[in-house]
Design a protein around this motif. Sequence first.
Motif, PDB file in Angstrom:
ATOM      1  N   GLU A   1      -4.624  -0.195 -17.534  1.00  0.00           N
ATOM      2  CA  GLU A   1      -4.320   0.441 -18.815  1.00  0.00           C
ATOM      3  C   GLU A   1      -4.274  -0.587 -19.948  1.00  0.00           C
ATOM      4  OE1 GLU A   1      -0.485   2.595 -20.640  1.00  0.00           O
ATOM      5  OE2 GLU A   1      -1.195   3.448 -18.748  1.00  0.00           O
ATOM      6  N   LEU A   2      -3.818  -1.786 -19.660  1.00  0.00           N
ATOM      7  CA  LEU A   2      -3.763  -2.846 -20.678  1.00  0.00           C
ATOM      8  C   LEU A   2      -5.142  -3.134 -21.273  1.00  0.00           C
ATOM      9  CD1 LEU A   2      -1.332  -5.582 -19.294  1.00  0.00           C
ATOM     10  CD2 LEU A   2      -0.968  -4.073 -21.251  1.00  0.00           C
ATOM     11  N   VAL A   3      -6.169  -2.991 -20.458  1.00  0.00           N
ATOM     12  CA  VAL A   3      -7.526  -3.304 -20.918  1.00  0.00           C
ATOM     13  C   VAL A   3      -8.378  -2.055 -21.087  1.00  0.00           C
ATOM     14  CG1 VAL A   3      -7.519  -5.667 -20.038  1.00  0.00           C
ATOM     15  CG2 VAL A   3      -8.290  -3.809 -18.551  1.00  0.00           C
ATOM     16  N   GLY A   4      -7.722  -0.899 -21.202  1.00  0.00           N
ATOM     17  CA  GLY A   4      -8.451   0.333 -21.458  1.00  0.00           C
ATOM     18  C   GLY A   4      -9.257   0.841 -20.280  1.00  0.00           C
ATOM     19  N   GLN A   5      -8.802   0.563 -19.094  1.00  0.00           N
ATOM     20  CA  GLN A   5      -9.500   0.978 -17.880  1.00  0.00           C
ATOM     21  C   GLN A   5      -8.619   1.946 -17.109  1.00  0.00           C
ATOM     22  OE1 GLN A   5     -12.485  -0.838 -16.552  1.00  0.00           O
ATOM     23  NE2 GLN A   5     -12.712  -1.836 -18.520  1.00  0.00           N
ATOM     24  N   THR A   6      -9.134   2.439 -16.015  1.00  0.00           N
ATOM     25  CA  THR A   6      -8.337   3.274 -15.120  1.00  0.00           C
ATOM     26  C   THR A   6      -8.679   2.919 -13.681  1.00  0.00           C
ATOM     27  OG1 THR A   6      -7.614   5.527 -14.648  1.00  0.00           O
ATOM     28  CG2 THR A   6      -9.968   5.210 -15.026  1.00  0.00           C
ATOM     29  N   VAL A   7      -7.758   3.189 -12.802  1.00  0.00           N
ATOM     30  CA  VAL A   7      -7.957   2.907 -11.387  1.00  0.00           C
ATOM     31  C   VAL A   7      -8.315   4.210 -10.693  1.00  0.00           C
ATOM     32  CG1 VAL A   7      -6.835   2.137  -9.248  1.00  0.00           C
ATOM     33  CG2 VAL A   7      -6.293   1.024 -11.409  1.00  0.00           C
ATOM     34  N   VAL A   8      -9.355   4.174  -9.894  1.00  0.00           N
ATOM     35  CA  VAL A   8      -9.749   5.336  -9.106  1.00  0.00           C
ATOM     36  C   VAL A   8      -9.641   4.935  -7.643  1.00  0.00           C
ATOM     37  CG1 VAL A   8     -11.613   6.932  -8.533  1.00  0.00           C
ATOM     38  CG2 VAL A   8     -11.328   6.145 -10.888  1.00  0.00           C
ATOM     39  N   SER A   9      -8.788   5.623  -6.913  1.00  0.00           N
ATOM     40  CA  SER A   9      -8.612   5.329  -5.489  1.00  0.00           C
ATOM     41  C   SER A   9      -9.609   6.142  -4.683  1.00  0.00           C
ATOM     42  CB  SER A   9      -7.189   5.685  -5.050  1.00  0.00           C
ATOM     43  OG  SER A   9      -6.258   4.900  -5.740  1.00  0.00           O
ATOM     44  N   LEU A  10     -10.334   5.456  -3.828  1.00  0.00           N
ATOM     45  CA  LEU A  10     -11.263   6.125  -2.931  1.00  0.00           C
ATOM     46  C   LEU A  10     -10.640   6.165  -1.546  1.00  0.00           C
ATOM     47  CD1 LEU A  10     -14.598   4.446  -4.032  1.00  0.00           C
ATOM     48  CD2 LEU A  10     -13.746   6.703  -4.654  1.00  0.00           C
ATOM     49  N   PRO A  11     -10.813   7.264  -0.826  1.00  0.00           N
ATOM     50  CA  PRO A  11     -10.234   7.338   0.519  1.00  0.00           C
ATOM     51  C   PRO A  11     -10.874   6.304   1.435  1.00  0.00           C
ATOM     52  CG  PRO A  11     -11.723   9.171   0.126  1.00  0.00           C
ATOM     53  CD  PRO A  11     -11.598   8.440  -1.162  1.00  0.00           C
TER      54      PRO A  11
ATOM     55  N   GLU B   1       0.864  -1.183   0.000  1.00  0.00           N
ATOM     56  CA  GLU B   1       0.000   0.000   0.000  1.00  0.00           C
ATOM     57  C   GLU B   1       0.897   1.228   0.000  1.00  0.00           C
ATOM     58  OE1 GLU B   1      -3.392   2.058   2.786  1.00  0.00           O
ATOM     59  OE2 GLU B   1      -2.489   0.176   3.404  1.00  0.00           O
ATOM     60  N   GLY B   2       0.642   2.127  -0.944  1.00  0.00           N
ATOM     61  CA  GLY B   2       1.536   3.268  -1.154  1.00  0.00           C
ATOM     62  C   GLY B   2       1.309   4.429  -0.226  1.00  0.00           C
ATOM     63  N   ARG B   3       2.106   5.433  -0.446  1.00  0.00           N
ATOM     64  CA  ARG B   3       2.039   6.668   0.350  1.00  0.00           C
ATOM     65  C   ARG B   3       1.089   7.651  -0.309  1.00  0.00           C
ATOM     66  NH1 ARG B   3       7.728   6.221  -0.576  1.00  0.00           N
ATOM     67  NH2 ARG B   3       8.595   4.845   0.982  1.00  0.00           N
ATOM     68  N   GLY B   4      -0.192   7.308  -0.365  1.00  0.00           N
ATOM     69  CA  GLY B   4      -1.184   8.234  -0.898  1.00  0.00           C
ATOM     70  C   GLY B   4      -1.381   8.158  -2.399  1.00  0.00           C
ATOM     71  N   GLN B   5      -0.567   7.395  -3.118  1.00  0.00           N
ATOM     72  CA  GLN B   5      -0.747   7.302  -4.553  1.00  0.00           C
ATOM     73  C   GLN B   5      -1.407   5.973  -4.906  1.00  0.00           C
ATOM     74  OE1 GLN B   5       2.263   6.939  -3.097  1.00  0.00           O
ATOM     75  NE2 GLN B   5       3.406   5.347  -4.112  1.00  0.00           N
ATOM     76  N   SER B   6      -1.897   5.881  -6.125  1.00  0.00           N
ATOM     77  CA  SER B   6      -2.522   4.636  -6.531  1.00  0.00           C
ATOM     78  C   SER B   6      -1.454   3.598  -6.856  1.00  0.00           C
ATOM     79  CB  SER B   6      -3.425   4.873  -7.741  1.00  0.00           C
ATOM     80  OG  SER B   6      -2.659   5.307  -8.835  1.00  0.00           O
ATOM     81  N   SER B   7      -1.870   2.386  -6.991  1.00  0.00           N
ATOM     82  CA  SER B   7      -0.977   1.260  -7.235  1.00  0.00           C
ATOM     83  C   SER B   7      -0.451   1.276  -8.665  1.00  0.00           C
ATOM     84  CB  SER B   7      -1.745  -0.037  -6.988  1.00  0.00           C
ATOM     85  OG  SER B   7      -1.094  -1.125  -7.569  1.00  0.00           O
ATOM     86  N   PRO B   8       0.874   1.390  -8.859  1.00  0.00           N
ATOM     87  CA  PRO B   8       1.423   1.344 -10.213  1.00  0.00           C
ATOM     88  C   PRO B   8       1.097   0.040 -10.938  1.00  0.00           C
ATOM     89  CG  PRO B   8       3.078   2.166  -8.694  1.00  0.00           C
ATOM     90  CD  PRO B   8       1.919   1.676  -7.871  1.00  0.00           C
ATOM     91  N   LEU B   9       1.068  -1.081 -10.202  1.00  0.00           N
ATOM     92  CA  LEU B   9       0.783  -2.367 -10.819  1.00  0.00           C
ATOM     93  C   LEU B   9      -0.673  -2.435 -11.280  1.00  0.00           C
ATOM     94  CD1 LEU B   9       1.925  -5.087 -11.625  1.00  0.00           C
ATOM     95  CD2 LEU B   9       1.314  -5.945  -9.354  1.00  0.00           C
ATOM     96  N   LEU B  10      -1.594  -2.022 -10.415  1.00  0.00           N
ATOM     97  CA  LEU B  10      -3.004  -2.012 -10.816  1.00  0.00           C
ATOM     98  C   LEU B  10      -3.237  -1.044 -11.968  1.00  0.00           C
ATOM     99  CD1 LEU B  10      -4.930  -2.136  -7.409  1.00  0.00           C
ATOM    100  CD2 LEU B  10      -4.607  -3.973  -9.077  1.00  0.00           C
ATOM    101  N   ALA B  11      -2.584   0.112 -11.911  1.00  0.00           N
ATOM    102  CA  ALA B  11      -2.725   1.092 -12.999  1.00  0.00           C
ATOM    103  C   ALA B  11      -2.221   0.504 -14.316  1.00  0.00           C
ATOM    104  CB  ALA B  11      -1.970   2.370 -12.655  1.00  0.00           C
ATOM    105  N   TYR B  12      -1.119  -0.223 -14.273  1.00  0.00           N
ATOM    106  CA  TYR B  12      -0.578  -0.855 -15.482  1.00  0.00           C
ATOM    107  C   TYR B  12      -1.576  -1.871 -16.040  1.00  0.00           C
ATOM    108  CZ  TYR B  12       2.002  -4.000 -18.466  1.00  0.00           C
ATOM    109  OH  TYR B  12       2.370  -4.783 -19.526  1.00  0.00           O
ATOM    110  N   TRP B  13      -2.076  -2.759 -15.175  1.00  0.00           N
ATOM    111  CA  TRP B  13      -3.024  -3.775 -15.640  1.00  0.00           C
ATOM    112  C   TRP B  13      -4.294  -3.133 -16.186  1.00  0.00           C
ATOM    113  CZ3 TRP B  13      -2.338  -7.067 -10.644  1.00  0.00           C
ATOM    114  CH2 TRP B  13      -1.202  -7.874 -10.767  1.00  0.00           C
TER     115      TRP B  13
END
Length: 168
Positions: free
Chosen positions: A80-90, A66-78
Amino acid sequence: MDMRASVRAVEQKLALKAQIDGARRPPKAIADIVGVAPQTLHGWADVSIDSHIPGARIPAFLSATEGRGQSSPLLAYWAELVGQTVVSLPQAGCERADVQQLAELAGAFAALLTHHAVASRDGRWTEKEVAELRSIATELAARAMAQLAYAERQVSPVVELASSRRSA
Protein backbone atom coordinates in the motif's frame (compact mmCIF):
# COMPACT_ATOMS: atom_id res chain seq x y z
CA MET A 1 12.25 11.49 12.65
CA ASP A 2 9.51 13.55 11.04
CA MET A 3 5.81 13.00 11.74
CA ARG A 4 5.17 11.02 8.55
CA ALA A 5 8.05 8.64 9.31
CA SER A 6 6.79 8.22 12.89
CA VAL A 7 3.31 7.35 11.65
CA ARG A 8 4.76 4.84 9.17
CA ALA A 9 6.85 3.23 11.91
CA VAL A 10 3.76 2.80 14.11
CA GLU A 11 1.71 1.47 11.18
CA GLN A 12 4.44 -1.04 10.35
CA LYS A 13 4.57 -2.22 13.98
CA LEU A 14 0.78 -2.63 13.97
CA ALA A 15 1.04 -4.66 10.76
CA LEU A 16 3.75 -6.81 12.38
CA LYS A 17 1.54 -7.36 15.42
CA ALA A 18 -1.42 -8.31 13.20
CA GLN A 19 0.83 -10.73 11.33
CA ILE A 20 2.00 -12.37 14.57
CA ASP A 21 -1.54 -12.52 16.00
CA GLY A 22 -2.91 -14.06 12.79
CA ALA A 23 -0.20 -16.68 12.43
CA ARG A 24 -0.82 -20.41 12.79
CA ARG A 25 2.18 -20.70 15.09
CA PRO A 26 2.48 -19.26 18.61
CA PRO A 27 4.85 -16.28 19.04
CA LYS A 28 7.53 -18.42 20.75
CA ALA A 29 7.67 -20.77 17.74
CA ILE A 30 7.85 -17.77 15.38
CA ALA A 31 10.73 -16.31 17.42
CA ASP A 32 12.55 -19.65 17.32
CA ILE A 33 12.22 -19.89 13.53
CA VAL A 34 13.35 -16.28 13.06
CA GLY A 35 16.26 -16.90 15.44
CA VAL A 36 15.48 -14.30 18.10
CA ALA A 37 14.18 -14.25 21.65
CA PRO A 38 10.39 -13.92 22.02
CA GLN A 39 10.96 -10.56 23.75
CA THR A 40 12.78 -9.28 20.66
CA LEU A 41 9.91 -10.41 18.44
CA HIS A 42 7.41 -8.61 20.67
CA GLY A 43 9.63 -5.52 20.70
CA TRP A 44 9.49 -5.31 16.90
CA ALA A 45 5.68 -5.17 17.14
CA ASP A 46 5.41 -2.91 20.21
CA VAL A 47 4.76 0.74 19.31
CA SER A 48 6.25 1.91 22.63
CA ILE A 49 9.65 0.30 21.93
CA ASP A 50 12.09 1.89 19.49
CA SER A 51 13.16 -1.18 17.52
CA HIS A 52 12.52 -2.65 14.10
CA ILE A 53 12.78 -5.96 12.32
CA PRO A 54 16.13 -6.23 10.54
CA GLY A 55 15.87 -6.78 6.80
CA ALA A 56 17.80 -10.06 7.01
CA ARG A 57 15.10 -11.49 9.33
CA ILE A 58 12.12 -10.58 7.12
CA PRO A 59 12.06 -13.73 4.92
CA ALA A 60 12.12 -16.04 7.94
CA PHE A 61 9.48 -13.90 9.68
CA LEU A 62 7.16 -14.01 6.67
CA SER A 63 7.61 -17.76 6.34
CA ALA A 64 7.06 -18.37 10.07
CA THR A 65 3.94 -16.21 10.24
CA GLU A 66 2.02 -17.74 7.36
CA GLY A 67 -1.56 -16.85 8.23
CA ARG A 68 -4.79 -18.74 8.50
CA GLY A 69 -5.97 -18.21 4.93
CA GLN A 70 -5.57 -14.43 4.89
CA SER A 71 -2.92 -12.37 3.20
CA SER A 72 0.07 -10.97 5.05
CA PRO A 73 -0.75 -7.72 6.90
CA LEU A 74 2.91 -6.69 6.68
CA LEU A 75 3.16 -7.29 2.93
CA ALA A 76 -0.19 -5.56 2.42
CA TYR A 77 1.08 -2.54 4.38
CA TRP A 78 4.31 -2.32 2.36
CA ALA A 79 2.45 -2.75 -0.92
CA GLU A 80 0.00 0.00 0.00
CA LEU A 81 2.91 2.38 0.69
CA VAL A 82 3.92 2.13 -2.97
CA GLY A 83 0.44 2.01 -4.45
CA GLN A 84 0.40 -1.74 -4.98
CA THR A 85 -1.70 -4.60 -3.71
CA VAL A 86 -0.95 -8.15 -2.67
CA VAL A 87 -2.78 -10.99 -4.38
CA SER A 88 -2.51 -14.37 -2.68
CA LEU A 89 -2.57 -17.37 -4.96
CA PRO A 90 -3.50 -20.77 -3.55
CA GLN A 91 -0.59 -23.12 -3.11
CA ALA A 92 -1.49 -26.05 -0.87
CA GLY A 93 -3.50 -28.75 -2.55
CA CYS A 94 -3.49 -27.07 -5.96
CA GLU A 95 -2.13 -28.44 -9.17
CA ARG A 96 0.87 -26.49 -10.43
CA ALA A 97 -1.04 -25.76 -13.65
CA ASP A 98 -3.88 -24.21 -11.64
CA VAL A 99 -1.51 -21.93 -9.76
CA GLN A 100 0.24 -20.95 -13.02
CA GLN A 101 -3.08 -20.09 -14.68
CA LEU A 102 -4.16 -18.00 -11.69
CA ALA A 103 -0.80 -16.20 -11.66
CA GLU A 104 -1.21 -15.37 -15.36
CA LEU A 105 -4.76 -14.14 -14.75
CA ALA A 106 -3.58 -11.97 -11.85
CA GLY A 107 -0.78 -10.62 -14.05
CA ALA A 108 -3.23 -9.71 -16.81
CA PHE A 109 -5.46 -7.93 -14.30
CA ALA A 110 -2.43 -6.07 -12.90
CA ALA A 111 -1.56 -4.96 -16.45
CA LEU A 112 -5.09 -3.61 -16.87
CA LEU A 113 -4.92 -1.67 -13.59
CA THR A 114 -1.45 -0.34 -14.37
CA HIS A 115 -2.48 0.86 -17.84
CA HIS A 116 -5.58 2.52 -16.40
CA ALA A 117 -3.54 4.28 -13.69
CA VAL A 118 -0.93 5.54 -16.15
CA ALA A 119 -3.44 6.61 -18.80
CA SER A 120 -5.71 8.45 -16.38
CA ARG A 121 -2.98 10.44 -14.60
CA ASP A 122 -3.60 13.58 -16.61
CA GLY A 123 -7.39 13.22 -16.44
CA ARG A 124 -7.75 12.85 -20.21
CA TRP A 125 -7.87 9.75 -22.36
CA THR A 126 -6.55 9.57 -25.91
CA GLU A 127 -7.94 7.24 -28.55
CA LYS A 128 -4.70 5.25 -28.40
CA GLU A 129 -4.97 4.83 -24.60
CA VAL A 130 -8.58 3.67 -24.89
CA ALA A 131 -7.66 1.22 -27.67
CA GLU A 132 -4.81 -0.18 -25.56
CA LEU A 133 -7.10 -0.48 -22.55
CA ARG A 134 -9.69 -2.30 -24.68
CA SER A 135 -7.00 -4.69 -25.94
CA ILE A 136 -5.76 -5.43 -22.41
CA ALA A 137 -9.34 -5.85 -21.12
CA THR A 138 -10.16 -8.19 -24.00
CA GLU A 139 -7.08 -10.31 -23.22
CA LEU A 140 -8.04 -10.37 -19.53
CA ALA A 141 -11.59 -11.46 -20.36
CA ALA A 142 -10.25 -14.21 -22.64
CA ARG A 143 -7.93 -15.47 -19.89
CA ALA A 144 -10.78 -15.39 -17.35
CA MET A 145 -13.07 -17.34 -19.69
CA ALA A 146 -10.30 -19.87 -20.34
CA GLN A 147 -9.89 -20.29 -16.57
CA LEU A 148 -13.65 -20.77 -16.19
CA ALA A 149 -13.70 -23.36 -18.98
CA TYR A 150 -10.80 -25.19 -17.34
CA ALA A 151 -12.61 -25.18 -13.99
CA GLU A 152 -15.79 -26.46 -15.61
CA ARG A 153 -13.86 -29.36 -17.16
CA GLN A 154 -12.59 -30.28 -13.69
CA VAL A 155 -16.08 -30.68 -12.24
CA SER A 156 -16.67 -34.25 -11.21
CA PRO A 157 -19.54 -36.03 -13.01
CA VAL A 158 -20.68 -37.33 -9.60
CA VAL A 159 -21.14 -33.74 -8.37
CA GLU A 160 -23.04 -32.84 -11.55
CA LEU A 161 -25.28 -35.88 -11.16
CA ALA A 162 -26.01 -35.09 -7.52
CA SER A 163 -26.82 -31.46 -8.26
CA SER A 164 -29.09 -32.39 -11.19
CA ARG A 165 -31.02 -34.80 -8.94
CA ARG A 166 -31.59 -32.04 -6.38
CA SER A 167 -32.93 -29.67 -9.02
CA ALA A 168 -35.29 -32.32 -10.46
